[in-house]
Design a protein around this motif. Structure first.
Motif, PDB file in Angstrom:
ATOM      1  N   PRO A  34      11.798  -7.886   6.427  1.00 51.13           N
ATOM      2  CA  PRO A  34      12.725  -6.832   5.999  1.00 51.13           C
ATOM      3  C   PRO A  34      13.589  -7.269   4.819  1.00 51.13           C
ATOM      4  O   PRO A  34      14.070  -8.405   4.767  1.00 51.13           O
TER       5      PRO A  34
ATOM      6  N   LEU B 278      21.198  -3.050   4.235  1.00 51.00           N
ATOM      7  CA  LEU B 278      20.775  -2.864   5.627  1.00 51.00           C
ATOM      8  C   LEU B 278      21.953  -2.679   6.575  1.00 51.00           C
ATOM      9  O   LEU B 278      21.818  -2.053   7.624  1.00 51.00           O
TER      10      LEU B 278
ATOM     11  N   ARG C 202      23.181   0.446   9.149  1.00 52.96           N
ATOM     12  CA  ARG C 202      22.120   1.458   9.214  1.00 52.96           C
ATOM     13  C   ARG C 202      21.445   1.408  10.583  1.00 52.96           C
ATOM     14  O   ARG C 202      21.401   0.360  11.220  1.00 52.96           O
ATOM     15  N   THR C 203      20.922   2.526  11.027  1.00 59.59           N
ATOM     16  CA  THR C 203      20.141   2.576  12.258  1.00 59.59           C
ATOM     17  C   THR C 203      18.670   2.447  11.896  1.00 59.59           C
ATOM     18  O   THR C 203      18.153   3.216  11.079  1.00 59.59           O
ATOM     19  N   ILE C 204      18.001   1.444  12.466  1.00 55.76           N
ATOM     20  CA  ILE C 204      16.608   1.176  12.118  1.00 55.76           C
ATOM     21  C   ILE C 204      15.724   1.290  13.366  1.00 55.76           C
ATOM     22  O   ILE C 204      16.183   1.060  14.496  1.00 55.76           O
TER      23      ILE C 204
ATOM     24  N   GLN D  34      15.704   2.498  18.763  1.00 61.50           N
ATOM     25  CA  GLN D  34      16.452   2.316  17.530  1.00 61.50           C
ATOM     26  C   GLN D  34      17.669   1.450  17.797  1.00 61.50           C
ATOM     27  O   GLN D  34      18.157   1.365  18.929  1.00 61.50           O
TER      28      GLN D  34
ATOM     29  N   VAL E  34      22.371  -1.750  12.889  1.00 55.86           N
ATOM     30  CA  VAL E  34      22.478  -3.083  12.290  1.00 55.86           C
ATOM     31  C   VAL E  34      23.960  -3.424  12.150  1.00 55.86           C
ATOM     32  O   VAL E  34      24.622  -3.035  11.200  1.00 55.86           O
TER      33      VAL E  34
ATOM     34  N   ALA F 119      11.960  -5.470  14.301  1.00 54.36           N
ATOM     35  CA  ALA F 119      11.953  -4.256  13.482  1.00 54.36           C
ATOM     36  C   ALA F 119      10.545  -3.684  13.402  1.00 54.36           C
ATOM     37  O   ALA F 119       9.556  -4.424  13.303  1.00 54.36           O
TER      38      ALA F 119
END
Length: 320
Positions: free
Chosen positions: A242, A247, A250-252, A259, A262, A279
């Motif tokens: 990644p 980053l 943020r929701t990843i 989910q 971060v 991830a």
């Protein structure tokens, strides 16, 4: 240190005033209930003593039932209200404002090490500006400790291998005692220090007087390169990992379909336990750095990733 009254320590924070209000409200309710119960006991003991002429006929069932329902409902709803009030007051201490000033606290036997993002480091001491929300990001290098400032009505346990946080907003200038409130070893009783609340102008002057050093983000950037992280996470890296630019917060998506946000917790876990939350779209090839980086270095790495800006058109990451 500020003089401490024998019976009551005045609050010096916004949260402290809320805690005091709740405490006195609970004290008042408890006192009224005690007075009511003991008043009824004494009244009945006198009125219905042996040989008194008071009527002793049985209360009609309907009146007795309504009285019991009313008393039970009143105490139930009073309990719900007090529970909601206390829970809301306590939980708000875990949700700092976005603009809160951040301070990293590392506890170890037997000291508190604090560092502000701009660089100043202190041991068993913390300087903060008045009327400014302060968020503490805390972890321990050895055993469980507890960061306790009685004048702020603030106490949070500090756990090894885990990040805990809390916040307060001091509203009175002065110097206040800091204690460890968790038995942490032989010299637990001497583990403590002070929190000094300064006016904003005095705090700015104090900052200027501190030795000029690297802030957390700059130190984290150098550590990021030294540990070889840039070889995989840089924008143009040939390794499929990644890109960390932009980053933060943020929701990843994760490989298991869930989910995650971060934040500091996720970044720490990704460094120490990289196979825990993988991830989506990436292979679990990152090695664990548990035992290779200290708590201070973890804070530096998190600060560096947090400070990374968006990627430029060429694919390189930039730092804000």
């Amino acid at each position: 240190m500020n003089a401490n009254p024998i019976f009551w320590l005045p609050s010096a924070s916004v949260q402290g005033h809320a805690v005091d209000t709740l405490f006195f409200a609970l004290l008042l309710v408890s006192g009224l209930v005690i007075l009511l119960v003991f008043g009824l006991i004494v009244s009945f003991a006198v009125r219905y003593r042996h040989g008194s002429p008071a009527p002793r006929g049985e209360m009609p069932a309907l009146i007795r039932r309504e009285f019991e329902i009313g008393w039970t409902a009143a105490t139930f709803f009073l309990f719900l209200f007090l529970f909601w009030w206390a829970a809301a007051s306590q939980l708000s201490g875990y949700d700092p404002p976005q603009e809160a000033m951040e301070v990293h606290v590392t506890a170890k036997q037997w000291m508190f090490k604090t560092q502000q993002p701009s660089g100043p480091r202190e041991i068993n001491s913390l300087h903060i500006p008045v009327d400014t929300p302060v968020r503490l990001a805390m972890t321990s290098e050895d055993v469980i400790h507890s960061f306790w400032v009685p004048a702020f009505r603030f106490k949070r346990d500090i756990l090894p291998g885990r990040l805990t946080q809390g916040w307060f907003q001091a509203d009175r200038v002065g110097t206040y005692h800091l204690f460890c409130a968790e038995l942490c070893g032989t010299d637990h009783s001497v583990m403590g220090g002070s929190v000094t609340v300064l006016s904003k102008s005095d705090y700015a002057a104090w900052l200027r007087a501190q030795p000029q050093g690297d802030d957390l983000g700059e130190a984290g950037g150098r550590l990021f390169v030294r540990l070889g992280c840039a070889g995989c996470h840089a924008g143009r890296s040939p390794v499929h990992a990644p890109d960390l630019a932009g980053l933060w917060n943020r929701t990843i998506p994760l490989a298991d379909g869930s989910q995650v946000l971060v934040d500091e917790r996720y970044l720490r876990d990704s460094i120490l336990q990289p196979r825990r939350e993988i991830a989506a779209g990436y292979e679990p090839i990152m090695p664990s750095f548990a035992g290779s980086v200290s708590e201070d270095e973890l804070a530096q790495l998190v600060a560096y990733i947090r400070a990374l800006g968006a990627a430029d058109p060429a694919g390189e990451t930039t730092t804000r």
